[in-house]
Design a protein around this motif. Structure first.
Motif, PDB file in Angstrom:
ATOM      1  N   LEU A  35      12.754   5.017   4.157  1.00  0.00           N
ATOM      2  CA  LEU A  35      11.606   4.890   3.252  1.00  0.00           C
ATOM      3  C   LEU A  35      10.908   6.244   3.098  1.00  0.00           C
ATOM      4  O   LEU A  35      10.424   6.602   2.013  1.00  0.00           O
ATOM      5  N   THR A  36      10.875   7.004   4.184  1.00  0.00           N
ATOM      6  CA  THR A  36      10.291   8.342   4.139  1.00  0.00           C
ATOM      7  C   THR A  36      11.123   9.262   3.248  1.00  0.00           C
ATOM      8  O   THR A  36      10.579  10.017   2.432  1.00  0.00           O
TER       9      THR A  36
ATOM     10  N   SER B 166       0.839  -1.196   0.000  1.00  0.00           N
ATOM     11  CA  SER B 166       0.000   0.000   0.000  1.00  0.00           C
ATOM     12  C   SER B 166       0.879   1.252   0.000  1.00  0.00           C
ATOM     13  O   SER B 166       0.638   2.197  -0.762  1.00  0.00           O
ATOM     14  N   TYR B 167       1.920   1.261   0.831  1.00  0.00           N
ATOM     15  CA  TYR B 167       2.892   2.362   0.804  1.00  0.00           C
ATOM     16  C   TYR B 167       3.429   2.532  -0.625  1.00  0.00           C
ATOM     17  O   TYR B 167       3.437   3.628  -1.186  1.00  0.00           O
ATOM     18  N   GLY B 168       3.843   1.429  -1.232  1.00  0.00           N
ATOM     19  CA  GLY B 168       4.452   1.492  -2.564  1.00  0.00           C
ATOM     20  C   GLY B 168       3.456   1.914  -3.638  1.00  0.00           C
ATOM     21  O   GLY B 168       3.820   2.636  -4.572  1.00  0.00           O
ATOM     22  N   HIS B 169       2.218   1.465  -3.505  1.00  0.00           N
ATOM     23  CA  HIS B 169       1.195   1.811  -4.493  1.00  0.00           C
ATOM     24  C   HIS B 169       0.971   3.334  -4.517  1.00  0.00           C
ATOM     25  O   HIS B 169       0.947   3.949  -5.584  1.00  0.00           O
ATOM     26  N   HIS B 170       0.822   3.924  -3.330  1.00  0.00           N
ATOM     27  CA  HIS B 170       0.589   5.378  -3.286  1.00  0.00           C
ATOM     28  C   HIS B 170       1.854   6.142  -3.669  1.00  0.00           C
ATOM     29  O   HIS B 170       1.780   7.187  -4.317  1.00  0.00           O
ATOM     30  N   LEU B 171       2.992   5.602  -3.283  1.00  0.00           N
ATOM     31  CA  LEU B 171       4.254   6.204  -3.719  1.00  0.00           C
ATOM     32  C   LEU B 171       4.327   6.173  -5.248  1.00  0.00           C
ATOM     33  O   LEU B 171       4.768   7.142  -5.881  1.00  0.00           O
TER      34      LEU B 171
ATOM     35  N   LEU C  37       2.977   3.674   6.052  1.00  0.00           N
ATOM     36  CA  LEU C  37       4.198   3.240   6.741  1.00  0.00           C
ATOM     37  C   LEU C  37       4.006   3.181   8.255  1.00  0.00           C
ATOM     38  O   LEU C  37       4.606   2.337   8.933  1.00  0.00           O
ATOM     39  N   GLY C  38       3.162   4.104   8.753  1.00  0.00           N
ATOM     40  CA  GLY C  38       2.965   4.206  10.187  1.00  0.00           C
ATOM     41  C   GLY C  38       2.325   2.970  10.803  1.00  0.00           C
ATOM     42  O   GLY C  38       2.474   2.721  12.002  1.00  0.00           O
TER      43      GLY C  38
END
Lengths: 352, 352
Positions: free
Chosen positions: A340-341, A219-224, A327-328
Motif C-alpha cells: 500500500l505504501t 482515510s488512507y484512500g481519501h488522502h491518497l 496506514l500506521g
C-alpha cells in the motif's frame, strides 16, 4: 518541510497494477457482456477491448490504480486478494461511469489516447452506457447476497454521491471568476478522494472487517486520492501528451480552476495579478477556442512563477504523508502495508 | 374477447394517489435537499417545486402512480403504508433519473407542461442531476441499514438495469426501419414494466415479505406496466396536449416505433403498406422537423385504419387482465386488493 518525492519500487508497483488488471478484467468483461446491444459494444470500446470499428484491440484501459487498491484492501483484512474482486470491479465500473459522463459534460475529445465515447458513438450512448455501468456496479456487489456486500454497496453509494457532487462543483467553478484553495480541495476530495477512499476499504469490507478499520482504510484512500488529484492537476497543465493521452495544456483549455491555478491566484504578487487579469479576460474572449499554444504556455509560465506549480507539488507530498500515517493506525500484514505504501509512492511520482 | 374498459372508482384512485404524494413528497424533498448546489435547485425545478426563476411553485409532479403502488405494496404485506415510504421515494428517484436522461437523449423539450431540464439548465445539469437522483435512490434505501433494505435495493438495481436496457432498445429502434411487435413489447417490458414491477413489490419487501410473494407482486406490476405503456403509446399519438403536457403527435415527431405503429406495420393491407412507405421515406426526409400538423394527422389516420390503435387498446386490456389475475394468487387484506385493482383500472382509462 514535506518529504521529497519518495523512491518508488517500480517492479513492485507494476506487479500490483498488473495483478489488479488480471484478476479484475475477466469479471469486468463478464459484467459488461450483460448489457443490451449496442451498450455492450460501446462499453467495450470505452475500456479499450475493441476499436471504433469493433475489431479486438488491446487498448489502454487506464492505470487501474483502484482495482489494485481494492485487492490489497482485502489482503489488509487478512483475506485473499480474490475476496476484493467484486469490489474492484464495482469501483472500476463507477469510475468509468463518471468518465463517460464527465467527458461528455466537459466536451473532452480524447481519453486514454482514443477518441471519447461521445465523439465516436454520440452523446446518447455516452449517457446510457454511463448509466448502465453505474447500475451494474451495484448489481455486481448486491448479487453476492451477503450482509458485507450490503455494507460495501452502501459505502460505494456514498462515494458515488460525493463523486457527483464533486463534478457539479467542478463545473460550477468553471463559470466563476474566483475559487478559493479550500473550495478546490473540497471539490477534489469529493471528485477523486471519495472513490479512491472506497477502493481502499471495499475489499476489507467484503472480507468482513469492522467499520472502524474500514474508516481508517478510507482515510488512507481519501488522502491518497487528494495526492493523486494534485498530481493529476500538475499533469493537466504540464503533462506530456504522449504520456497522458490528453491534449497539451488540457486543463487550461477547459478553464479548469485546478489546484495550481487557484493556488497561483491566491498567492498574490505581480505574476499572480497578471494571471488573474488574463484569466478574467479569457472568460469573455470570443476567440478562446482558437488560442495558440503560446497563449497557453504563457499562462502556464505565470502559474509557475506565482508559485502554483510548487505549491501543488508540495500539497501532493503533504497528502501522501497523511495517507501513509493513516496506514500506521491499522493492523495488517507487513507485506500488505509495504505494498500500500509503494502504491502511494507511485501515485505522487507518476507521469501519466 | 378482452374485457371492456373497467369502470373506475375515481374518488378512491384520487385518494390513493394523493396519499402517495402526501407521504412521499416530504421525504423526497429532504433527500433532494442533500444534493450539492446547483443540483438541488435543478432537481426542485424538475419536480415542479420551484419555477425556472427559482420561485416556489406548485407544478405538476407527475401522476405519482408508483409511490401509490409502493405504499399499497407495504399494506399488501400487512404493514402500515409508512413502511413503504423509503421504497416509494427510491422508485420515484429512479423514475425521475430516467426522465431527466431520456428527455435529453430524445431531445424532448416539454415534460409536465414545463420546459425540460436540459432546455432550461443545459445538458450537463440534466446528466448530473439524473446521476445524483439515481445514486440518491440507493442511498435512501441502504441507509435503513436492514437486511430487507438490501433486498429492496437489489430489486431496484435489477429494475434500473432493465430500465436502461429498455431505453437503449428504444433509441436503437428509432434508427431501424422495422421493429417487430415482440421486440416492442420486450422493450416496453424493460422500459416501463420493470420499475412498475419494483414499485409493486418494494413496500412488501421492506415489510419483510418472502421472495415468492414479492415475485408475484412484481408480476402484477410488470403486466400493469405493460398496460400503462400501451396507454402511454396511445396518448403519445392521440393524446390531448392539454392533458398530457406533451406536443401533439409527440411520438410520431420522434419517429418512435411505439406499439400502435409496429402493430399497424405488422397488420398488412393497404393502409399498413401505405404507412410503411411513408415512414420509410420520413426516415430520410431532410424537412421532417418542419412537417405540418396535417402530415402527422395523416400518419395517425393510417395507423388507425391499419388497426394499430385498436390492437394497442386491446393489448392494454389484455395486460390489465393478467395483472389482476396475478393479484389473485397472493393473500392480502381485501381492502388492499380492491385498491390495487382500482389503480390498475385507472391506468387503462387515464387521459394523461
Amino acid at each position: 518541510m514535506p518529504p521529497a518525492n519518495p523512491a518508488v519500487d517500480t517492479a513492485e508497483v507494476t506487479a500490483l497494477l498488473e495483478r489488479g488488471r488480471t484478476l479484475t478484467t475477466p469479471v469486468l468483461k463478464a459484467a459488461v457482456d450483460r448489457l443490451a446491444s449496442p451498450m455492450d459494444t460501446v462499453a467495450a470500446y470505452h475500456f479499450g477491448w475493441i476499436d471504433a470499428l469493433g475489431n479486438p484491440a488491446d487498448g489502454d484501459g487506464g492505470k487501474a490504480v483502484r482495482p489494485a487498491l481494492a485487492l490489497l484492501s482485502a489482503e489488509a483484512a487478512g483475506m485473499p486478494a480474490e475476496t476484493g474482486v467484486p469490489g474492484a470491479v464495482a469501483v472500476e465500473l463507477v469510475h468509468n461511469f463518471s468518465l463517460l459522463h464527465d467527458d461528455l459534460m466537459d466536451g473532452d475529445e480524447q481519453r486514454r489516447h482514443r477518441d471519447t465515447v461521445w465523439k465516436v458513438h454520440g452523446p446518447a450512448q455516452a449517457i446510457l452506457v454511463g448509466d448502465a455501468l453505474f447500475a451494474l456496479a451495484n448489481e455486481v456487489l448486491l448479487e453476492l447476497g451477503t450482509v458485507d456486500a450490503g455494507r460495501a454497496t452502501r459505502r460505494l453509494t456514498t462515494a458515488s454521491r460525493k463523486l457527483i457532487d464533486g463534478q457539479a462543483q467542478d463545473i460550477s467553478y468553471e463559470h466563476r471568476e474566483r475559487v478559493t484553495v479550500e473550495e478546490c480541495l473540497a471539490m477534489e476530495g469529493n471528485k477523486t478522494g471519495a472513490l479512491l477512499a472506497c477502493a481502499c476499504s471495499i475489499g476489507a469490507v467484503l472480507g468482513g472487517v469492522d467499520e472502524r478499520t474500514a474508516d481508517i482504510l478510507e482515510s488512507y484512500g481519501h488522502h491518497l486520492g487528494l495526492a493523486f488529484q494534485a498530481v493529476d492537476d500538475l499533469l493537466g497543465i504540464w503533462g506530456d501528451p504522449e504520456s497522458t493521452g490528453k491534449q497539451t495544456w488540457s486543463d487550461l483549455r477547459q478553464r479548469k480552476k485546478s489546484l495550481p491555478v487557484v493556488a497561483a491566484l491566491a498567492a498574490g504578487g505581480p505574476a499572480s495579478e497578471k494571471l488573474g487579469e488574463l484569466l478574467a479576460a479569457d472568460a469573455k474572449a470570443p476567440d478562446f477556442d482558437a488560442f495558440s499554444e503560446e497563449e497557453f504556455a504563457m499562462r502556464a509560465a505565470l502559474i509557475e512563477e506565482a508559485g502554483g506549480r510548487e505549491w501543488t507539488a508540495q500539497e501532493a507530498r503533504r497528502q501522501h504523508a497523511v495517507a501513509i500515517e493513516a496506514l500506521g493506525s491499522v493492523g495488517m500484514p507487513e507485506r500488505v502495508r509495504d505494498q500500500l505504501t509503494a502504491l502511494a509512492d507511485f501515485v505522487v511520482v507518476r507521469r501519466r
